[in-house]
Design an enzyme around this catalytic site. Structure first.
Site, mmCIF file in Angstrom:
data_model
loop_
_atom_site.group_PDB
_atom_site.id
_atom_site.type_symbol
_atom_site.label_atom_id
_atom_site.label_comp_id
_atom_site.label_asym_id
_atom_site.label_seq_id
_atom_site.Cartn_x
_atom_site.Cartn_y
_atom_site.Cartn_z
ATOM 1 N N PHE A 47 0.812 -1.221 0.000
ATOM 2 C CA PHE A 47 0.000 0.000 0.000
ATOM 3 C C PHE A 47 0.842 1.266 0.000
ATOM 4 C CE2 PHE A 47 -0.121 -1.909 4.290
ATOM 5 C CZ PHE A 47 0.559 -0.943 5.027
ATOM 6 N N GLY A 50 1.395 3.562 -3.297
ATOM 7 C CA GLY A 50 0.491 4.624 -3.726
ATOM 8 C C GLY A 50 -0.009 5.513 -2.601
ATOM 9 N N HIS A 51 0.370 5.235 -1.343
ATOM 10 C CA HIS A 51 -0.170 5.982 -0.192
ATOM 11 C C HIS A 51 0.956 6.360 0.757
ATOM 12 C CE1 HIS A 51 -2.787 6.882 3.293
ATOM 13 N NE2 HIS A 51 -3.735 7.018 2.392
ATOM 14 N N PHE A 52 1.709 7.226 0.594
ATOM 15 C CA PHE A 52 1.962 8.078 -0.572
ATOM 16 C C PHE A 52 3.406 7.838 -0.963
ATOM 17 C CE2 PHE A 52 -1.229 10.101 2.122
ATOM 18 C CZ PHE A 52 -2.280 10.257 1.240
ATOM 19 N N VAL A 57 2.411 6.715 4.582
ATOM 20 C CA VAL A 57 1.518 6.682 5.739
ATOM 21 C C VAL A 57 0.579 5.491 5.560
ATOM 22 C CG1 VAL A 57 -0.292 7.908 7.016
ATOM 23 C CG2 VAL A 57 1.587 9.193 6.006
#
Length: 145
Positions: A47, A50-52, A57
């Protein structure tokens, strides 16, 4: 902390698998009442791509999912619920207080407060180094897999 259930034992209790199994080990457990799990948050988590990308986070929704999985361990390891599945049926009073980032150890604590038939409720909190990251009330529905 002593390990009560390791990663492979957790996989025997709940049906989640990578990349969506969000508990590494259980360190406290009372059948049907309470469970405390740990998640080592790595920079390699999918994750974080893409986050971020430039400010990693852990998504809040995945923190709540990790809490729900911890509650599922508390409820599904009983003889009457073996082989069943705990569905996430609701979340109330959810608050995020601290960002969870790579390198953190996320402590996941769930206390089951009510069970009526196939429905269970619990209070949950996630902490990092003793600081509250997330708190909420969870509702589960137990059903045959």
């Amino acid at each position: 902390m002593e390990t009560i259930f390791d990663y492979n034992q957790i996989k025997q209790i709940i049906p989640h698998r990578q990349p969506f199994l969000l508990i590494d080990r259980v360190v406290e457990y009372e059948e049907g009442k309470r469970c405390v799990g740990l998640k080592q948050v790595s920079g390699n988590e999918p994750f974080f791509q893409g986050h971020f990308p430039d400010y990693a986070v852990m998504p809040g929704v995945l923190i709540t999912e990790a809490l729900a999985q911890t509650g599922a361990v508390a409820m599904l390891n009983s003889e009457e619920n073996k082989g069943k599945i705990a569905l996430f049926a609701g979340i109330d009073k959810c608050r995020f207080k601290k960002q969870v980032t790579p390198g953190d150890t996320l402590m996941l604590e769930v206390e089951i407060t009510k069970i009526k038939g196939p429905i269970g409720k619990g209070t949950a909190k996630a902490t990092v180094d003793g600081q509250l990251a997330c708190s909420c009330e969870l509702t589960f529905a137990i059903q045959n897999a």
